[in-house]
Scaffold this motif. Structure first.
Motif, PDB file in Angstrom:
ATOM      1  N   LYS A   1       0.796  -1.230   0.000  1.00  0.00           N
ATOM      2  CA  LYS A   1       0.000   0.000   0.000  1.00  0.00           C
ATOM      3  C   LYS A   1       0.825   1.275   0.000  1.00  0.00           C
ATOM      4  O   LYS A   1       0.285   2.361  -0.188  1.00  0.00           O
ATOM      5  CB  LYS A   1      -0.948  -0.019   1.196  1.00  0.00           C
ATOM      6  N   GLU A   2       2.152   1.151   0.221  1.00  0.00           N
ATOM      7  CA  GLU A   2       2.967   2.365   0.145  1.00  0.00           C
ATOM      8  C   GLU A   2       2.998   2.920  -1.273  1.00  0.00           C
ATOM      9  O   GLU A   2       3.267   4.102  -1.485  1.00  0.00           O
ATOM     10  CB  GLU A   2       4.400   2.062   0.605  1.00  0.00           C
ATOM     11  N   LEU A   3       2.738   2.048  -2.237  1.00  0.00           N
ATOM     12  CA  LEU A   3       2.730   2.476  -3.641  1.00  0.00           C
ATOM     13  C   LEU A   3       1.387   3.130  -3.932  1.00  0.00           C
ATOM     14  O   LEU A   3       0.339   2.494  -3.853  1.00  0.00           O
ATOM     15  CB  LEU A   3       2.934   1.251  -4.545  1.00  0.00           C
TER      16      LEU A   3
ATOM     17  N   PHE B   1       6.960   9.734  -3.487  1.00  0.00           N
ATOM     18  CA  PHE B   1       5.728   9.583  -2.735  1.00  0.00           C
ATOM     19  C   PHE B   1       5.590   8.157  -2.247  1.00  0.00           C
ATOM     20  O   PHE B   1       5.656   7.203  -3.033  1.00  0.00           O
ATOM     21  CB  PHE B   1       4.495   9.969  -3.554  1.00  0.00           C
ATOM     22  N   ARG B   2       5.420   8.001  -0.961  1.00  0.00           N
ATOM     23  CA  ARG B   2       5.138   6.690  -0.369  1.00  0.00           C
ATOM     24  C   ARG B   2       3.986   6.880   0.605  1.00  0.00           C
ATOM     25  O   ARG B   2       4.071   7.728   1.490  1.00  0.00           O
ATOM     26  CB  ARG B   2       6.351   6.143   0.395  1.00  0.00           C
ATOM     27  N   ASP B   3       2.959   6.071   0.429  1.00  0.00           N
ATOM     28  CA  ASP B   3       1.811   6.208   1.320  1.00  0.00           C
ATOM     29  C   ASP B   3       2.129   5.472   2.623  1.00  0.00           C
ATOM     30  O   ASP B   3       1.574   4.421   2.911  1.00  0.00           O
ATOM     31  CB  ASP B   3       0.563   5.642   0.623  1.00  0.00           C
ATOM     32  N   GLU B   4       3.074   6.060   3.364  1.00  0.00           N
ATOM     33  CA  GLU B   4       3.580   5.448   4.582  1.00  0.00           C
ATOM     34  C   GLU B   4       2.423   5.152   5.543  1.00  0.00           C
ATOM     35  O   GLU B   4       1.512   5.965   5.700  1.00  0.00           O
ATOM     36  CB  GLU B   4       4.564   6.385   5.295  1.00  0.00           C
ATOM     37  N   ILE B   5       2.481   4.009   6.190  1.00  0.00           N
ATOM     38  CA  ILE B   5       1.413   3.631   7.110  1.00  0.00           C
ATOM     39  C   ILE B   5       1.352   4.581   8.301  1.00  0.00           C
ATOM     40  O   ILE B   5       0.287   4.936   8.773  1.00  0.00           O
ATOM     41  CB  ILE B   5       1.565   2.143   7.544  1.00  0.00           C
TER      42      ILE B   5
ATOM     43  N   LEU C   1      10.924  13.821   8.948  1.00  0.00           N
ATOM     44  CA  LEU C   1      11.675  12.571   9.119  1.00  0.00           C
ATOM     45  C   LEU C   1      10.967  11.399   8.445  1.00  0.00           C
ATOM     46  O   LEU C   1      11.608  10.521   7.877  1.00  0.00           O
ATOM     47  CB  LEU C   1      11.881  12.252  10.608  1.00  0.00           C
ATOM     48  N   ARG C   2       9.671  11.354   8.525  1.00  0.00           N
ATOM     49  CA  ARG C   2       8.925  10.307   7.814  1.00  0.00           C
ATOM     50  C   ARG C   2       7.664  10.890   7.209  1.00  0.00           C
ATOM     51  O   ARG C   2       6.588  10.823   7.774  1.00  0.00           O
ATOM     52  CB  ARG C   2       8.600   9.120   8.742  1.00  0.00           C
ATOM     53  N   GLY C   3       7.843  11.513   6.053  1.00  0.00           N
ATOM     54  CA  GLY C   3       6.707  12.092   5.360  1.00  0.00           C
ATOM     55  C   GLY C   3       6.142  11.097   4.364  1.00  0.00           C
ATOM     56  O   GLY C   3       6.664   9.997   4.188  1.00  0.00           O
TER      57      GLY C   3
END
Ligand code: ATP
Ligand code: MG
Length: 576
Positions: free
Chosen positions: A91-93, A139-143, A150-152
């Protein structure tokens, strides 16, 4: 630049949603503004810092022989289907469709695109080695987007990709990047540790991360990684990759025969050890995981913890989690048992792959679950009471004071922020995507690839984590938005304003990055803002100007000197 014109709003308070100091300070000092979760506006001050870092990265990458290009941010699914990552990336993609209903994604990384570029552009070994890089938004749809930059979800990265004819050449390309990275972070004012790491879903075998070490007892937990290191021999590794030897522990349970015992209410290791009056190290834990949808039972000593990334890698997996209770029920039903979690054992499990951490093989006369609630087998031995596991590996999480495998000294642990990493990819992408070149002997061969990332925006935030005090940011000189700020204490005082303007103009003429705080604000506000924004040097023009003296303040150590305006100008010119 005039503060009266600069687009910046400093805040009195920290933002309520910020947990770590870099996030708090960058918002409060007017560097970034949140647009939506994990997505930020980089305001003019931030943009200057990012440009500084980018330019350092560019210079060192160019010095190392790499060439800059720019690849598209939006990528077609076809390339990802070719590499096989469309299905596995998860899902990060961020996937989307264009008006023709074609599937696309926002670039989280560019292995696929660069491999297609090389496939078309590199025909012969004569063109190798080659290293191509870009600096761009990802772009990463980080959980869990958190900690500001730091973690966008959207962030800026430098990503480089090397193409070589053989492994030995890749080793050289890798070495060159390792050296360039060290220089880059040094020039950014950041001390980093290069540590061994897991190469994860990206494939390949060897990789290292560059970590900015964060004090464990600092007020926040911005260091998301545990780094184990040996201060004797220099070994260091991320916890997802670290290995260790264990101090001698009791591994013989001392039971004289194998016997099923009632062990009521002992679903946890502590309860079981207490109940049987044995140390946890003679219990063999059996934990059920789900790796890419498949069940795996992991056996590990009762006093140790499974390192999930290591375990997942043993199955070349992409996603791992511990099984839910309903899944354990399903396994039990399929295997003809009905035990609950805490009493599970490997014997008789159906539809479950079994893997043992190698340290459990040393256990003798030990205790293990047998898929009966409130019962355990005591005095078990491998090959007699329990089948010897076919698959064994190191799946254990290293702990502080474990012994270094290289020299035997005790390992230490610290927290770190990963600002960059380097990977030997090998032929993972070139093979899958059929990207080949003609070698000396006329043969078509897949490229041997490496990839090298630096989080530009994360590096800026890491610099704030490392360099700040109660009053604000303390930028390292090399990446500060401005080098010096000139502050007339009273905008009503003509002499002060005149001298401040003179200093400002002299510095401007010499191309110094200088600010002047010409706002009609109270002195306190201006001085506080200068500290908060973190400009390395401040020249304050106040009452002492009647004796031709100004204050020269170094933000780093807070030192204040009283010198003439000309001396102050000279000081700054000497610095650049
Ligand atoms: P992490 O383990 O922190 O998620 P990663 O292994 O996913 O990082 P890479 O895919 O190799 O990282 O990306 C290269 C660099 O990009 C990282 O070293 C890091 O500095 C930066 N980076 C990765 N993810 C983010 C993010 N969500 N926000 C900001 N920077 C990031
Ligand atoms: Mg990541």
């Amino acid at each position: 630049m005039r503060m009266s014109k600069l687009f910046v709003q400093t805040l009195r308070e920290y933002p309520s949603d910020a947990e770590v100091i870099s996030h708090k300070l960058l918002v409060r000092a007017g560097y970034i503004r949140k647009l939506t979760n994990g997505i930020y506006n980089y305001l003019p001050l931030m943009q200057r810092v990012l440009h500084k870092i980018e330019n350092i990265v560019r210079e060192e990458m160019n010095n190392a022989g790499a060439q800059e290009l720019l690849m598209p941010f939006v990528q077609p699914s076809e390339l990802w289907l070719e590499s096989g990552r469309w299905e596995v990336y998860g899902k990060e993609l961020m996937r989307l469709k264009d008006r023709h209903n074609r599937e696309m994604c926002l670039g989280p990384t560019h292995e696929e695109v660069i491999t297609s570029v090389a496939r078309e552009g590199i025909r012969s070994y004569k063109q190798l080695p080659i290293n191509l890089y870009q600096i761009q938004s990802k772009f990463r749809d980080e959980i869990r987007p958190r900690f500001g930059l730091l973690r966008g979800r959207e962030f800026i990265m430098k990503d480089a990709y090397s193409f070589d004819a053989d492994e030995a050449e890749l080793d050289k390309s890798y070495e060159i990047m390792a050296k360039a990275y060290k220089k880059i972070f040094e020039r950014c004012g950041l001390e980093t540790k290069m540590v061994q790491s897991d190469s994860g879903a990206i494939g390949g075998s060897v990789s290292h991360e560059f970590m900015v070490l964060i004090n464990e007892d600092s007020e926040n937990n911005a260091g998301e990684n545990d780094v184990f290191y040996c201060s004797e021999c220099g070994y260091s590794a991320n916890s997802n990759h670290a290995v260790s030897n264990l101090e001698k522990a009791q591994t013989d349970g001392g039971f004289t025969s194998a016997q099923i015992k009632n062990t009521p209410n002992t679903a946890t290791i502590t309860e079981l050890a207490d109940y049987l009056q044995i140390p946890p190290s003679v219990i063999c834990k059996c934990l059920i995981y789900v790796i890419d949808g498949k069940y795996v039972a992991a056996l590990i000593r009762g006093d140790k913890t499974v390192e999930e990334t290591k375990l997942m890698n043993e199955f070349q997996g992409n996603e791992i989690r511990i099984a839910r209770n309903d899944e354990i029920e399903e396994i039990m039903a399929n295997s003809g048992f009905n035990a609950v979690a805490g009493f599970i054992g490997p014997k008789g499990l159906k539809g479950v792959e079994i893997i043992a951490d190698k340290t459990v093989l040393e256990l003798k006369n030990f205790v293990i679950g047998i898929n009966q609630t409130d019962k355990h087998l005591t005095g078990a031995n491998w090959g007699i009471d329990v089948e010897l596991p076919v698959k064994t590996a190191d799946i254990r999480l290293v702990e502080e004071n474990d012994l270094c495998c290289d020299c035997g000294a005790k390992l230490k642990v610290t927290k770190g922020i990963e600002v960059g990493n380097i990977f030997k990819l090998g032929t993972k992408y070139s093979k899958a995507m059929n990207a080949t070149f003609t070698d000396k002997d006329g043969q078509e061969k897949p490229f041997i690839m490496g990839c090298y990332g630096i989080g530009i925006s994360r590096t800026a935030a890491a610099a704030v984590e490392r360099h700040h005090d109660d009053n604000g940011i303390i930028w390292p000189k090399s990446i500060a938005p401005y080098l010096v700020t000139v502050v007339p204490v009273s905008d009503q005082d003509e002499t002060q304003m005149k001298v401040a303007e003179e200093i400002y103009n002299k510095l401007l003429e010499k191309n110094v990055e200088v600010l002047i705080d010409d706002r009609a604000e109270r002195a306190g506000v201006k001085l506080k803002d200068a500290d908060l924004i973190g400009i390395p040097y401040r020249i304050t023009v106040g009452k002492t100007i009647k004796d031709n003296l100004v204050e020269f303040k170094t933000r780093q150590n807070g030192e204040v000197e009283t010198i003439t305006p000309d001396e102050a100008v000279k000081r700054i010119l000497d610095l650049v």
